[in-house]
Design a protein around this motif. Structure first.
Motif, PDB file in Angstrom:
ATOM      1  N   TYR A  13     -41.872  -5.849  16.386  1.00  5.91           N
ATOM      2  CA  TYR A  13     -42.417  -6.991  15.668  1.00  5.91           C
ATOM      3  C   TYR A  13     -41.786  -7.059  14.278  1.00  5.91           C
ATOM      4  O   TYR A  13     -41.483  -6.019  13.683  1.00  5.91           O
ATOM      5  N   VAL A  14     -41.625  -8.254  13.754  1.00  2.00           N
ATOM      6  CA  VAL A  14     -41.154  -8.375  12.376  1.00  2.00           C
ATOM      7  C   VAL A  14     -42.290  -7.995  11.438  1.00  2.00           C
ATOM      8  O   VAL A  14     -43.386  -8.545  11.511  1.00  2.00           O
ATOM      9  N   ARG A 109     -32.620  -5.526  10.603  1.00  2.00           N
ATOM     10  CA  ARG A 109     -31.571  -6.323  11.233  1.00  2.00           C
ATOM     11  C   ARG A 109     -31.879  -7.810  11.096  1.00  2.00           C
ATOM     12  O   ARG A 109     -33.033  -8.209  11.067  1.00  2.00           O
ATOM     13  N   TYR A 110     -30.802  -8.599  11.026  1.00  5.90           N
ATOM     14  CA  TYR A 110     -30.881 -10.064  11.071  1.00  5.90           C
ATOM     15  C   TYR A 110     -31.691 -10.651   9.911  1.00  5.90           C
ATOM     16  O   TYR A 110     -32.241 -11.743  10.007  1.00  5.90           O
ATOM     17  N   GLY A 111     -31.776  -9.902   8.796  1.00  8.70           N
ATOM     18  CA  GLY A 111     -32.522 -10.386   7.643  1.00  8.70           C
ATOM     19  C   GLY A 111     -33.989 -10.040   7.666  1.00  8.70           C
ATOM     20  O   GLY A 111     -34.755 -10.487   6.803  1.00  8.70           O
ATOM     21  N   ASP A 129     -31.205  -9.477  20.426  1.00 11.61           N
ATOM     22  CA  ASP A 129     -29.998  -9.606  19.607  1.00 11.61           C
ATOM     23  C   ASP A 129     -29.954 -10.998  18.970  1.00 11.61           C
ATOM     24  O   ASP A 129     -29.822 -12.005  19.670  1.00 11.61           O
ATOM     25  N   TYR A 130     -30.063 -11.036  17.646  1.00 13.84           N
ATOM     26  CA  TYR A 130     -29.948 -12.292  16.913  1.00 13.84           C
ATOM     27  C   TYR A 130     -28.797 -12.207  15.907  1.00 13.84           C
ATOM     28  O   TYR A 130     -28.895 -12.666  14.763  1.00 13.84           O
ATOM     29  N   THR A 131     -27.688 -11.637  16.365  1.00 11.73           N
ATOM     30  CA  THR A 131     -26.520 -11.431  15.516  1.00 11.73           C
ATOM     31  C   THR A 131     -26.024 -12.695  14.829  1.00 11.73           C
ATOM     32  O   THR A 131     -25.564 -12.621  13.678  1.00 11.73           O
ATOM     33  N   PRO A 132     -26.069 -13.885  15.452  1.00 10.04           N
ATOM     34  CA  PRO A 132     -25.583 -15.079  14.756  1.00 10.04           C
ATOM     35  C   PRO A 132     -26.207 -15.301  13.381  1.00 10.04           C
ATOM     36  O   PRO A 132     -25.580 -15.922  12.508  1.00 10.04           O
ATOM     37  N   LEU A 133     -27.418 -14.798  13.150  1.00 10.55           N
ATOM     38  CA  LEU A 133     -28.027 -14.958  11.832  1.00 10.55           C
ATOM     39  C   LEU A 133     -27.253 -14.195  10.756  1.00 10.55           C
ATOM     40  O   LEU A 133     -27.351 -14.515   9.567  1.00 10.55           O
ATOM     41  N   GLY A 142     -31.001 -19.269   5.890  1.00 10.58           N
ATOM     42  CA  GLY A 142     -32.183 -19.206   5.036  1.00 10.58           C
ATOM     43  C   GLY A 142     -33.369 -18.660   5.790  1.00 10.58           C
ATOM     44  O   GLY A 142     -33.412 -18.693   7.029  1.00 10.58           O
ATOM     45  N   TYR A 143     -34.341 -18.160   5.034  1.00 11.08           N
ATOM     46  CA  TYR A 143     -35.519 -17.512   5.609  1.00 11.08           C
ATOM     47  C   TYR A 143     -36.776 -18.016   4.907  1.00 11.08           C
ATOM     48  O   TYR A 143     -36.743 -18.343   3.716  1.00 11.08           O
TER      49      TYR A 143
END
Length: 354
Positions: A13-14, A109-111, A129-133, A142-143
């Motif tokens: 979880y984030v 990872r990924y911000g 996997d959210y590597t494109p971010l 942006g976040y």
């Protein structure tokens, strides 16, 4: 007896956006009903501990840093980054064996900072996997974060059912009535549900129109979304003209991810990366503010009103009327319920064997 809400435990979880946890502060957040403190050690590594001293249960985030350790605000017991008590200023200084707090594995990872709340060994293969971010110009991503007074599955429903766009949102992302009649194409795996819409509209969605060669002319559009357990939705959207394939689209790659604080409150995180005006920091800031405002003033109040009216987190117990636009969201709810039940059954078998 109060029934505790069931969550998928063996999952990532984030816990926070990377920018929320700085070099000094003792950051804290409730996750799956548990108070968690996150901070960075001197080398920048994030660590997470149960935000509760085992002595008198004071929240540790109210204490102070002592190098890479944290001193409890109440009686100054000190804990290292692994949760072990290292200092007791009372009596002869003896440290009781039970003087430790739980620690939680993290991955940055990924911000985002991702947390594994289960007591088992963390499984990195379960982190999508959210590597494109992380690819491309820094000014094109942006976040943002929003606290929601609702169960997390209602937020997942909202993103998986994009038919609401023309009825909830304003002109900036309208499909001019094209989306609602379309039943999305569904793709399924053991742990994912995906849905895809394709349509043409004139003019193009306003988030893209000014970046196309002819803003007032028709354009082909797509939405492609994939839910990954437990609460991550990757959404791609784009527009293209002149019969070009969608690989040439003016597009953005978004991630919506929801972390339950408890049964009726959720940490909602959002990230977006675009493939146009990628170096414009002012545009990037405006875009994130607009996305945040749209959810706070449009989706958010509706979702919270739904939660208030439901009065429960058990969606199916209310016998909802289901329609074609519900197909992806309902499949997600059913698969998540199946995964939680399987995890609980496996846990019960293991306990019985022990």
């Amino acid at each position: 007896m109060t029934v505790q809400p069931a969550y998928l435990q063996k999952a990532w979880y984030v816990a926070a956006m990377s920018t929320e946890v700085d070099a000094q502060a003792l950051f804290h957040r409730k996750i799956l009903g548990t108070s968690v403190m996150i901070y960075r050690t001197a080398d920048g590594t994030p660590v997470a501990l149960h935000d509760r001293c085992p002595h008198r249960f004071a929240p540790l985030h109210l204490g102070k840093r002592v190098g890479d350790e944290v001193a409890c605000p109440y009686h100054a017991l000190r804990f290292n980054a692994g949760g072990q008590c290292t200092h007791n200023p009372h009596g002869n200084g003896h440290i009781p064996q039970a003087a430790r707090v739980a620690s939680f594995p993290l991955q940055e990872r990924y911000g985002f900072i991702w947390i594994w709340m289960d007591a088992s060994e963390p499984d990195l293969s379960l982190l999508p996997d959210y590597t494109p971010l992380e690819q491309g110009h820094a000014n094109a991503v942006g976040y943002t974060y929003m606290a929601m007074a609702s169960n997390y599955e209602l937020i997942i429903d909202n993103v998986m059912d994009l038919s609401h766009i023309d009825h909830v949102h304003g002109e900036i992302i309208t499909t001019r009535g094209k989306l609602s009649p379309i039943v999305p194409a569904i793709r399924e795996t053991a742990t994912n549900i995906s849905a895809r819409w394709e349509w043409s509209q004139q003019p193009a969605m306003l988030i893209f129109a000014n970046f196309l060669e002819r803003p007032e002319d028709p354009a082909e559009h797509y939405f492609d979304i994939t839910w990954s357990a437990p609460a991550n939705i990757q959404l791609s959207v784009g527009a293209v003209q002149d019969g070009k394939g969608f690989d040439a689209a003016t597009a953005q790659y978004d991630l919506h991810t929801c972390t339950p604080a408890d049964e009726f409150s959720t940490h909602y995180f959002f990230a977006t990366r675009r493939n146009h005006v990628v170096e414009d920091a002012d545009y990037n800031e405006m875009k994130i503010k607009a996305m945040h405002a749209a959810f706070e003033t449009e989706d958010g109040p509706l979702i919270q009103a739904v939660q208030d009216e439901m009065g429960t987190s058990d969606f199916f117990s209310l016998n909802p009327v289901l329609m074609s636009n519900d197909i992806a969201a309902v499949k997600v709810r059913k698969l998540l319920r199946k995964m939680i039940a399987a995890e609980q059954a496996a846990g019960a078998l293991q306990s019985a064997a022990e």
